[in-house]
Design an enzyme around this catalytic site. Structure first.
Site, PDB file in Angstrom:
ATOM      1  N   CYS A  32       0.796  -1.233   0.000  1.00 41.03           N
ATOM      2  CA  CYS A  32       0.000   0.000   0.000  1.00 41.03           C
ATOM      3  C   CYS A  32       0.829   1.284   0.000  1.00 41.03           C
ATOM      4  CB  CYS A  32      -0.949   0.009   1.190  1.00 41.03           C
ATOM      5  SG  CYS A  32      -1.740  -1.594   1.433  1.00 41.03           S
ATOM      6  N   HIS A  43      -3.597   7.927   5.716  1.00 45.68           N
ATOM      7  CA  HIS A  43      -3.734   6.635   5.036  1.00 45.68           C
ATOM      8  C   HIS A  43      -5.153   6.128   5.300  1.00 45.68           C
ATOM      9  CE1 HIS A  43      -2.472   3.017   3.066  1.00 45.68           C
ATOM     10  NE2 HIS A  43      -2.596   2.263   4.124  1.00 45.68           N
ATOM     11  N   HIS A  64      -9.662   1.657  -1.072  1.00 44.33           N
ATOM     12  CA  HIS A  64      -8.213   1.579  -0.900  1.00 44.33           C
ATOM     13  C   HIS A  64      -7.622   1.045  -2.191  1.00 44.33           C
ATOM     14  CE1 HIS A  64      -4.295   1.077   0.482  1.00 44.33           C
ATOM     15  NE2 HIS A  64      -4.434   0.165   1.422  1.00 44.33           N
TER      16      HIS A  64
END
Lengths: 84, 302, 389
Positions: free
Chosen positions: C152, C285, C319
């Site tokens: 990520c 995030h 995401h």
């Protein structure tokens, strides 16, 4: 019940790849997480998979795992109480 | 600017203990990959979950670490854990699987190697993974050179594995070498003192430019050229040592070539695998024919 | 040595270009919905899906019908990269490199194959690097190229490498970014970890249950002054600082107090020569997992104090894994340019552990000069970038 506990230990060793351990090393009341055996959150998920596959026990909330997976004793008890 | 202080390889032959020249090239039994006993090197319960590529990378890292504080961990891998990727893919297709095991998924993530190295060694510094096919290692090395410019000590390496179905496939390139598993790591720092070699340059370019670069810079009286492919243009004029012959084919084998280069610069040796070497080697060029037009070049000197 | 961002390109569940993304952000339009395009998913997952088939994406990417089959992540990346590159040209005086990033790579092709040997061949034929290889060929970028793969935090780390290459004179201009498509592999993977919310994700909400995935790709062009003087491109914003640190706590989870996150943010501030109070807004995030939001929330509060303005934009896009760093970098740029903080969607209940509160209603007409953006990946990988006017 003792047969079940033995089976559980064998399956834990196999499923979690605990190569250095034999069933003799895992006492019935040995804490599996934290300071005992030292398993972590991923192992907890793997135990859920193991119980589903091998005992047809479904644990829908991983957070319940903290109580159920304290030791071989508590897992065996849970299986006995939840056999379908 | 970037100095190699230590190296470690796990590959065919006894390279982990004896290096590449003695453990692999000059050894008659270098047909199988030789893993060290990981239980001796990696202590603790986390070993249970580690894939082969993590074990190799971590064991090499531990071997390469010395007293200097490590500020960065940089890993290159072309295909990461094929074993775990395939395991998880299999489980997706299996109709009997009502509940999926997370371990193969998390172990398939490409930066599991660099992450597990940091976790096991408790290294909280810079951490990164490069995955650019056969040029993965060059990317990692360039970042490492940058890091030494920034004053940092770096553990950098490459690791890749083969799984049986890959052996069988006719993906072999012009050479006859087999796909294999392997890993090579280095400890690189800005300090020249006590170093084994200096990385002069690391570039990625196209074949035509690469040929000019080599023609302009290579001196066959004092330089050695080692290449990942047995067939390359330079071999007509330049005596070329082929490192893939010994490492096998894996995307990150330029790392193996780099260790071989370090060993050549630090060993009194006049000939290797039928290739005559200059009496005093000044530089080694490591040429990686990554694909039909992409070339990686690493230049090393004493 | 200034590092300017001059080109932007983005495709996500909330738009196929910058304008469409901005529109959705301003109108609080989330792109998260039921997954339509992936067959045989065992449960009904929702995600930030781009509602275009690969054929349709191919037509947009190549502007013509192409028979060849490409990984979906490659198609998304090409569309975004073309937008970012725009009218730039190859020039021997401008040393140009390309840095890509992906988690999924060509996995969508492999997962469709039932036969094991052929499947493994597909995996080996489509390594992570193929997207950057293709883009490098497409834009005739013949020198350094690489792909970062740190889950990520991949594109955040790619931006960091590009910035450091410019700072150290190894490049004048960098095309940097990445892309990840939705795949059965990743949807099921995150679900097997029990961190996939069956409903809409709720970042920084006390009742959050996990993430929703998304797909997307974005690229930016970085230039130094020398490159700018030749291309005459207009600077949008500058990259001011960056930081990368490892949490070294667990294979996938973050430390409870967010030590790794604190460190990457601290390093970014040091690189930028800024103090915490200089950061006007943080694009977190904020994946909505129980673990991340607590860890990151604590780190933000510790370093910046309880009055720090921050939000997570993952309620819009889901995401987007490797692409999240660059997608959110671009949203941070939009915040600066349009003086707006885009809110954390679906937020109902504050987390009792935190005094710092996420922005949950859109904030307009607010001067934002400097934004910090976080991206945290598996393997304890923490990456932070700071951009500003």
């Amino acid at each position: 019940m003792n047969d079940l506990k033995l089976k559980l230990k064998e399956q834990l060793i196999e499923h979690l790849n605990l190569e250095d351990f034999t069933v003799k090393d895992i006492a019935d009341d040995l804490p599996l997480f934290g300071d005992g055996l030292g398993l972590d959150s991923i192992d907890a998920l793997e135990i859920i998979v193991m119980l589903d596959k091998n005992f047809n026990i479904k644990i829908s909330n991983p957070e319940d795992g903290a109580k159920i997976f304290q030791s071989v004793n508590t897992i065996a008890e849970y299986i006995e109480n939840n056999k379908s | 600017m970037a100095f190699i202080h230590k190296y470690s390889t796990i590959s065919k032959g006894n390279t982990f203990n004896q290096g590449i020249i003695d453990g692999c090239i000059n050894s008659k039994i270098a047909t199988e990959i030789t893993h060290p006993d990981y239980k001796d090197i990696i202590t603790g319960i986390n070993l249970r979950r580690m894939s082969v590529i993590v074990k190799m990378g971590l064991a090499n890292t531990i071997k390469c670490s010395s007293r200097n504080k490590i500020d960065a961990i940089v890993v290159a891998t072309g295909l990461a854990s094929l074993h775990n990727s395939e395991l998880f893919l299999c489980s997706l297709i299996d109709p009997e699987q009502s509940i999926l095991s997370p371990t193969p998924f998390i172990n398939s993530v490409h930066n599991t190697i660099s992450g597990e190295i940091a976790l096991h060694t408790q290294n909280k510094g810079y951490n990164i993974t490069y995955s650019q096919g056969s040029l993965s290692f060059e990317g990692a090395l360039l970042d490492s050179i940058l890091l030494t410019k920034e004053g940092k000590n770096v553990i950098v390496g490459g690791v890749d594995e083969v799984i049986p179905p890959l052996d069988n496939l006719s993906m072999k390139i012009k050479s006859k070498e087999e796909f294999t598993t392997g890993s090579t790591f280095f400890n690189i720092s800005p300090n020249k003192n006590g170093s084994l070699a200096e990385i002069v340059n690391c570039i990625i370019t196209k074949e035509e430019k690469a040929n000019y670069y080599i023609t302009d810079n290579f001196n066959s009286n004092e330089d050695v050229l080692i290449s990942g492919h047995s067939t390359c243009n330079h071999s007509k004029k330049i005596n070329t040592l082929n490192y893939s012959k010994f490492s096998g084919i894996l995307m990150t084998n330029p790392a193996f070539g780099l260790q071989l280069a370090v060993e050549l610069l630090n060993t009194d040796i006049s000939e290797l695998d039928g290739c005559k070497l200059p009496s005093r080697i000044k530089r080694v060029f490591i040429i990686n024919h990554a694909s039909k037009n992409d070339i990686g070049i690493i230049i090393l000197r004493k | 040595m200034s590092i300017s961002i001059t080109g932007l390109g983005i495709v996500s569940a909330i738009g196929m270009n910058l304008e469409e993304n901005l529109n959705s952000l301003q109108n609080l339009k989330s792109g998260i919905s039921s997954i339509d395009l992936i067959n045989e998913l065992q449960e009904n997952f929702i995600a930030g899906e781009i509602k275009l088939t690969n054929q349709e994406l191919s037509l947009i990417a190549f502007e013509k019908d192409k028979q060849e089959v490409f990984p979906r992540s490659l198609l998304l990346s090409l569309i975004a990269a073309k937008q970012a590159w725009g009218e730039n040209k190859i020039n021997p005086k401008i040393k140009t490199v390309i840095i890509g990033a992906t988690t999924v790579g060509g996995m969508d092709l492999a997962e469709k194959i039932l036969e094991k040997d052929v499947r493994i061949q597909a995996l080996a034929h489509n390594p992570s690097g193929i997207i950057t290889d293709y883009l490098a060929d497409y834009f005739h970028l013949d020198e350094f190229k690489t792909t970062v793969s740190t889950a990520c935090s991949s594109t955040a780390n790619a931006i960091i490498l590009g910035s450091r290459m410019i700072k150290n004179g190894l490049a004048d201009r960098v095309l940097v970014g990445g892309g990840d498509a939705l795949t059965k592999f990743t949807v099921n993977g995150f679900n097997s970890l029990r961190i996939y919310d069956p409903g809409f994700c709720k970042p920084f909400d006390n009742n959050r249950k996990g993430l929703n995935l998304g797909e997307g790709a974005a690229y930016i062009v970085l230039e130094n002054e020398k490159s700018l003087s030749i291309t005459k491109n207009k600077k949008v914003v500058s990259i001011l600082g960056w930081g990368n640190a490892n949490d070294a706590y667990h294979q996938t989870a973050s430390s409870p107090n967010g030590e790794g996150a604190q460190k990457s943010m601290q390093l970014a501030l040091e690189e930028a020569g800024l103090k915490p109070e200089d950061i006007d807004y943080i694009n977190a995030h904020g994946t909505a997992t129980v673990n991340n939001d607590l860890s990151e929330g604590r780190a933000i509060e510790t370093l910046f104090g309880k009055n720090q303005l921050f939000s997570s934009t993952k309620g819009y896009t889901g995401h987007t894994l490797a692409a999240s760093g660059i997608v959110e970098c671009i949203y941070s740029i939009l915040s600066i340019k349009h003086k707006t903080i885009f809110p954390t969607l679906k937020h109902n209940t504050l987390m009792p552990e935190l005094k710092v509160k996420p922005v949950i209603n859109i904030k307009k007409d607010i001067t934002i000069n400097t934004v910090l953006s976080n991206s945290f990946g598996f393997g304890g990988n923490n990456a932070t970038i700071i951009i500003g006017k």
